[in-house]
Write a protein that holds these residues in place. Sequence first.
Motif, PDB file in Angstrom:
ATOM      1  N   PRO A  41      -7.802   3.444  -4.026  1.00  0.00           N
ATOM      2  CA  PRO A  41      -6.919   4.557  -4.394  1.00  0.00           C
ATOM      3  C   PRO A  41      -7.716   5.839  -4.530  1.00  0.00           C
ATOM      4  O   PRO A  41      -8.900   5.827  -4.879  1.00  0.00           O
ATOM      5  N   THR A  42      -7.075   6.953  -4.252  1.00  0.00           N
ATOM      6  CA  THR A  42      -7.726   8.261  -4.392  1.00  0.00           C
ATOM      7  C   THR A  42      -7.084   9.034  -5.528  1.00  0.00           C
ATOM      8  O   THR A  42      -5.887   8.891  -5.812  1.00  0.00           O
TER       9      THR A  42
ATOM     10  N   GLY B 115       0.191  -3.875   4.475  1.00  0.00           N
ATOM     11  CA  GLY B 115      -1.242  -4.142   4.591  1.00  0.00           C
ATOM     12  C   GLY B 115      -2.056  -2.875   4.457  1.00  0.00           C
ATOM     13  O   GLY B 115      -1.521  -1.755   4.401  1.00  0.00           O
ATOM     14  N   ASN B 116      -3.383  -3.038   4.409  1.00  0.00           N
ATOM     15  CA  ASN B 116      -4.281  -1.898   4.236  1.00  0.00           C
ATOM     16  C   ASN B 116      -4.830  -1.352   5.540  1.00  0.00           C
ATOM     17  O   ASN B 116      -5.613  -0.402   5.530  1.00  0.00           O
TER      18      ASN B 116
ATOM     19  N   ALA C 161       0.860  -1.187   0.000  1.00  0.00           N
ATOM     20  CA  ALA C 161       0.000   0.000   0.000  1.00  0.00           C
ATOM     21  C   ALA C 161       0.897   1.238   0.000  1.00  0.00           C
ATOM     22  O   ALA C 161       1.925   1.267   0.674  1.00  0.00           O
ATOM     23  N   GLN C 162       0.514   2.230  -0.780  1.00  0.00           N
ATOM     24  CA  GLN C 162       1.282   3.475  -0.851  1.00  0.00           C
ATOM     25  C   GLN C 162       0.353   4.641  -0.531  1.00  0.00           C
ATOM     26  O   GLN C 162      -0.739   4.742  -1.090  1.00  0.00           O
ATOM     27  N   LEU C 163       0.808   5.495   0.371  1.00  0.00           N
ATOM     28  CA  LEU C 163       0.027   6.680   0.716  1.00  0.00           C
ATOM     29  C   LEU C 163       0.976   7.831   1.035  1.00  0.00           C
ATOM     30  O   LEU C 163       2.161   7.611   1.286  1.00  0.00           O
ATOM     31  N   LYS C 164       0.438   9.011   1.016  1.00  0.00           N
ATOM     32  CA  LYS C 164       1.225  10.214   1.314  1.00  0.00           C
ATOM     33  C   LYS C 164       0.523  10.958   2.443  1.00  0.00           C
ATOM     34  O   LYS C 164      -0.656  11.273   2.352  1.00  0.00           O
ATOM     35  N   VAL C 165       1.249  11.193   3.528  1.00  0.00           N
ATOM     36  CA  VAL C 165       0.705  11.886   4.690  1.00  0.00           C
ATOM     37  C   VAL C 165       1.529  13.146   4.935  1.00  0.00           C
ATOM     38  O   VAL C 165       2.747  13.063   5.136  1.00  0.00           O
ATOM     39  N   ASP C 166       0.868  14.292   4.878  1.00  0.00           N
ATOM     40  CA  ASP C 166       1.557  15.584   5.054  1.00  0.00           C
ATOM     41  C   ASP C 166       2.755  15.706   4.121  1.00  0.00           C
ATOM     42  O   ASP C 166       3.825  16.197   4.498  1.00  0.00           O
TER      43      ASP C 166
END
Length: 491
Positions: free
Chosen positions: A113-114, A96-97, A83-88
């Motif tokens: 995904p967004t 995992g999700n 899973a790949q996400l960007k926070v700040d």
Amino acid sequence: GGRTLTLNVGGTPTTYTSANGTISGLVDAVNAAKSGVKAKLLQTAPDTYRMVLTATKSGADAAFTATGTGWTALATSTTGVDAQLKVDGVNVKRSGNVVTDLLDGVELTLKQPTTAAAQLAVTRDDTALANKVSALVDAANSVINAVKKQTATSSTAASRGILAGDTTAIGLADEIRNGIASGITGTDGVLRSASKLGITLTKDGTIAFDAAKLRTSLAEDPAGVTAMLGRGGSSSISGVSVTSVLSSSNPGPHAISITQIASSSALVGVPIPPPPAGSTINMTVTTPNGTTTVTFSAGNTYAQTSANLTQAMTRSGLLIEATTDGASFSLTEKRAGSKNTFSVSGPDAASVMGFTAPTVVGNDAIVKIAGKTLTGTGKSVNHEGATLLVDATAVQLAGAGGEIAGAYQVTDGLGGLLARVGGKSTTATASTAKSALDSQIKDLQTRIDRYDDTLQRKEATLRAKFTAMDTVLTRLQGQMSSLSNFTSSRG
């Protein structure tokens, strides 16, 4: 029946065979190995089946390959990805999700995904918080009212309680009222009035709760109100935290000094040439739980070989991590403490990996509290119902001259204050504090039942004595009548 299947997980190839010569037997063999891959059969048409192999974990690190003979095809239908996400603005990957270690106190569940950034707002559930406080107040009032009814004194039996004048029972209600009147010390060590929680004492000795007042206080001082609710602790030493507090732990500051920090068992190998890429390496690892043979493949670099060894350790159920400095390999137990020892042996351990040292042993944290020396279990130290995590560093210890001094603080909070009523030993959450109060009500009822039993036995005894006395009197009256008749007949 003539098929072969080889799965390569984390660089370690394993060949599976069927015990009964059937494809279902091959599925059973794969599942029994618990290698990180599970197998199942799908019937796609009459007498037509497919075997599906799936990694038991998500993410890129769980990837595997399958080879073999006798199959129509061995094709990858889905490739595991992280899973790949960007926070700040910071890029983050997780296997995992469900992400629990990114934002303190927040669990994120990634659903899809967004295409655009989303604003995440974290808010308190004030209603749920008010409901818990209300439940605590209700339980406390149940104890107070039960004590008031059963200890009532009166000249008439109908108004007198079964525990009339019982000082032990009366003390339970007084303990609750005194605790509320004295104020509540939060986990931050600050003493505040219970009214900040919307809690006040009424003229009849019960407790009133104003949910609106609690919500107002939460809006004005959320940190202070939260600190008042639960029992907990804090420390003045960086690297020392209070992880749990039982109601048996005494509130207040406790002086503490650290004389030894915990360390993990670690084995550092001697410099050695990199093993040939693709070669199979076998090592025997011995821990207090037994001996395990670890098999893995050498990578193209020191780093890849080290990563393959770590994965092989994990698959074998070992909490040992391999690292490299580019010229040698090292092994480190992930848990600190003297109980988590290990040793490695076998020809490949020394000749291929450079591990020649004997069993390595870690250290436990050692502290002094109130003049008493306590040895922990790894980083965890228990003192009078409080559990401390001693995670100070060697740099801190050396900078303090070999002994880090400070204090840890235990505070009751509302939950701890009510959980301590009657000397009950329990962890101080809202639910357990309510359970402690409910237990006091049950204890009172048990004592009442015992008094009832005693009174019934006394009543039965008195009735039996009265019946016996009545029988004796009847006999005496008969004898006196016979004697009077006899006297009269004699003139």
